[in-house]
Design a protein around this motif. Structure first.
Motif, PDB file in Angstrom:
ATOM      1  N   GLN A 114     -33.321  28.815  -6.749  1.00 14.74           N
ATOM      2  CA  GLN A 114     -33.436  30.206  -6.331  1.00 14.74           C
ATOM      3  C   GLN A 114     -33.898  30.302  -4.891  1.00 14.74           C
ATOM      4  OE1 GLN A 114     -35.907  32.291  -9.148  1.00 14.74           O
ATOM      5  NE2 GLN A 114     -34.586  31.808 -10.864  1.00 14.74           N
ATOM      6  N   ARG A 115     -33.437  31.351  -4.245  1.00  9.85           N
ATOM      7  CA  ARG A 115     -33.833  31.674  -2.878  1.00  9.85           C
ATOM      8  C   ARG A 115     -34.264  33.134  -2.834  1.00  9.85           C
ATOM      9  NH1 ARG A 115     -33.993  27.050  -2.679  1.00  9.85           N
ATOM     10  NH2 ARG A 115     -33.025  25.603  -1.255  1.00  9.85           N
ATOM     11  N   LYS A 116     -35.242  33.420  -1.989  1.00  4.68           N
ATOM     12  CA  LYS A 116     -35.760  34.782  -1.884  1.00  4.68           C
ATOM     13  C   LYS A 116     -34.856  35.681  -1.050  1.00  4.68           C
ATOM     14  CE  LYS A 116     -40.465  33.142  -2.409  1.00  4.68           C
ATOM     15  NZ  LYS A 116     -41.734  32.861  -1.762  1.00  4.68           N
ATOM     16  N   ALA A 117     -34.228  35.141  -0.027  1.00  2.59           N
ATOM     17  CA  ALA A 117     -33.406  35.940   0.892  1.00  2.59           C
ATOM     18  C   ALA A 117     -31.921  35.629   0.702  1.00  2.59           C
ATOM     19  CB  ALA A 117     -33.810  35.647   2.343  1.00  2.59           C
ATOM     20  N   ALA A 118     -31.104  36.651   0.893  1.00  3.91           N
ATOM     21  CA  ALA A 118     -29.655  36.504   0.756  1.00  3.91           C
ATOM     22  C   ALA A 118     -29.112  35.479   1.751  1.00  3.91           C
ATOM     23  CB  ALA A 118     -28.968  37.851   0.947  1.00  3.91           C
ATOM     24  N   GLU A 119     -29.643  35.474   2.959  1.00  4.48           N
ATOM     25  CA  GLU A 119     -29.170  34.547   3.993  1.00  4.48           C
ATOM     26  C   GLU A 119     -29.453  33.102   3.590  1.00  4.48           C
ATOM     27  OE1 GLU A 119     -31.555  36.991   4.796  1.00  4.48           O
ATOM     28  OE2 GLU A 119     -30.011  38.466   5.296  1.00  4.48           O
ATOM     29  N   ASP A 120     -30.615  32.870   2.995  1.00  2.00           N
ATOM     30  CA  ASP A 120     -30.962  31.516   2.560  1.00  2.00           C
ATOM     31  C   ASP A 120     -30.070  31.070   1.399  1.00  2.00           C
ATOM     32  OD1 ASP A 120     -32.965  31.520   4.461  1.00  2.00           O
ATOM     33  OD2 ASP A 120     -34.548  32.044   3.029  1.00  2.00           O
ATOM     34  N   ALA A 121     -29.784  31.986   0.485  1.00  2.00           N
ATOM     35  CA  ALA A 121     -28.898  31.675  -0.640  1.00  2.00           C
ATOM     36  C   ALA A 121     -27.494  31.353  -0.141  1.00  2.00           C
ATOM     37  CB  ALA A 121     -28.858  32.841  -1.624  1.00  2.00           C
ATOM     38  N   GLU A 122     -27.025  32.117   0.822  1.00  2.31           N
ATOM     39  CA  GLU A 122     -25.697  31.875   1.396  1.00  2.31           C
ATOM     40  C   GLU A 122     -25.649  30.523   2.100  1.00  2.31           C
ATOM     41  OE1 GLU A 122     -21.733  32.626   2.108  1.00  2.31           O
ATOM     42  OE2 GLU A 122     -23.107  33.757   0.843  1.00  2.31           O
ATOM     43  N   ALA A 123     -26.734  30.145   2.755  1.00  2.00           N
ATOM     44  CA  ALA A 123     -26.793  28.852   3.441  1.00  2.00           C
ATOM     45  C   ALA A 123     -26.710  27.696   2.435  1.00  2.00           C
ATOM     46  CB  ALA A 123     -28.076  28.745   4.262  1.00  2.00           C
ATOM     47  N   VAL A 124     -27.405  27.819   1.308  1.00  2.00           N
ATOM     48  CA  VAL A 124     -27.343  26.778   0.275  1.00  2.00           C
ATOM     49  C   VAL A 124     -25.939  26.720  -0.317  1.00  2.00           C
ATOM     50  CG1 VAL A 124     -28.189  26.053  -1.987  1.00  2.00           C
ATOM     51  CG2 VAL A 124     -29.791  26.883  -0.271  1.00  2.00           C
ATOM     52  N   TYR A 125     -25.350  27.891  -0.575  1.00  2.00           N
ATOM     53  CA  TYR A 125     -23.987  27.954  -1.111  1.00  2.00           C
ATOM     54  C   TYR A 125     -23.019  27.222  -0.174  1.00  2.00           C
ATOM     55  CZ  TYR A 125     -19.471  29.877  -2.416  1.00  2.00           C
ATOM     56  OH  TYR A 125     -18.155  30.018  -2.773  1.00  2.00           O
ATOM     57  N   LYS A 126     -23.095  27.519   1.113  1.00  2.35           N
ATOM     58  CA  LYS A 126     -22.211  26.870   2.087  1.00  2.35           C
ATOM     59  C   LYS A 126     -22.464  25.364   2.150  1.00  2.35           C
ATOM     60  CE  LYS A 126     -21.276  30.862   4.964  1.00  2.35           C
ATOM     61  NZ  LYS A 126     -21.396  31.474   6.286  1.00  2.35           N
ATOM     62  N   GLN A 127     -23.722  24.956   2.026  1.00  2.00           N
ATOM     63  CA  GLN A 127     -24.058  23.538   2.039  1.00  2.00           C
ATOM     64  C   GLN A 127     -23.393  22.824   0.863  1.00  2.00           C
ATOM     65  OE1 GLN A 127     -28.251  22.822   1.471  1.00  2.00           O
ATOM     66  NE2 GLN A 127     -28.098  20.652   1.922  1.00  2.00           N
ATOM     67  N   VAL A 128     -23.419  23.441  -0.300  1.00  3.76           N
ATOM     68  CA  VAL A 128     -22.807  22.835  -1.489  1.00  3.76           C
ATOM     69  C   VAL A 128     -21.288  22.806  -1.349  1.00  3.76           C
ATOM     70  CG1 VAL A 128     -22.484  23.038  -3.986  1.00  3.76           C
ATOM     71  CG2 VAL A 128     -24.741  23.466  -2.986  1.00  3.76           C
ATOM     72  N   VAL A 129     -20.697  23.906  -0.878  1.00  5.35           N
ATOM     73  CA  VAL A 129     -19.239  23.965  -0.695  1.00  5.35           C
ATOM     74  C   VAL A 129     -18.782  22.908   0.305  1.00  5.35           C
ATOM     75  CG1 VAL A 129     -17.337  25.370   0.165  1.00  5.35           C
ATOM     76  CG2 VAL A 129     -19.004  26.367  -1.398  1.00  5.35           C
ATOM     77  N   GLU A 130     -19.502  22.752   1.398  1.00  2.00           N
ATOM     78  CA  GLU A 130     -19.156  21.732   2.392  1.00  2.00           C
ATOM     79  C   GLU A 130     -19.269  20.322   1.795  1.00  2.00           C
ATOM     80  OE1 GLU A 130     -21.535  22.394   5.877  1.00  2.00           O
ATOM     81  OE2 GLU A 130     -20.605  24.330   6.269  1.00  2.00           O
ATOM     82  N   ALA A 131     -20.269  20.112   0.963  1.00  2.42           N
ATOM     83  CA  ALA A 131     -20.438  18.806   0.320  1.00  2.42           C
ATOM     84  C   ALA A 131     -19.275  18.517  -0.628  1.00  2.42           C
ATOM     85  CB  ALA A 131     -21.766  18.761  -0.435  1.00  2.42           C
ATOM     86  N   ILE A 132     -18.828  19.545  -1.360  1.00  2.00           N
ATOM     87  CA  ILE A 132     -17.682  19.380  -2.253  1.00  2.00           C
ATOM     88  C   ILE A 132     -16.428  19.101  -1.437  1.00  2.00           C
ATOM     89  CG2 ILE A 132     -16.178  20.522  -3.931  1.00  2.00           C
ATOM     90  CD1 ILE A 132     -18.622  22.209  -4.764  1.00  2.00           C
TER      91      ILE A 132
END
Length: 89
Positions: free
Chosen positions: A18-36
């Motif tokens: 979980q992330r508190k801010a939308a921007e932080d959640a989006e950053a984690v999402y992009k990190q996972v997508v890039e890793a995939i």
């Protein structure tokens, strides 16, 4: 609060952080997508902002899906919280 759910291949378990801010959640999402997308066998380590000390590592080649949802106090009309659903016959 935003939840990032990760589903693994051949496993019904969903890993989430979980992330508190939308921007932080989006950053984690992009990190996972890039890793995939990279197609390599790297280890991705994620930590949770909501539960102190919660962290996990996953082999990126084993990730099959990722999603971000905003945590709400109510479930969907189906009675289940938003997220991945495993269908078993």
């Amino acid at each position: 609060m935003f939840i990032i759910d990760i589903t693994l291949k051949s496993t019904p378990v969903t890993l989430s952080v979980q992330r508190k801010a939308a921007e932080d959640a989006e950053a984690v999402y992009k990190q996972v997508v890039e890793a995939i997308s990279s197609g390599s066998n790297k280890v991705l380590e994620l930590t949770c902002e909501h539960q102190a000390g919660k962290k996990f590592s996953v082999l990126t080649s084993e990730i099959s899906a990722v999603q971000v949802t905003e945590k709400s106090s109510t479930a969907t009309s189906s009675g289940r919280p938003p997220g991945f659903a495993a269908l078993v016959e």
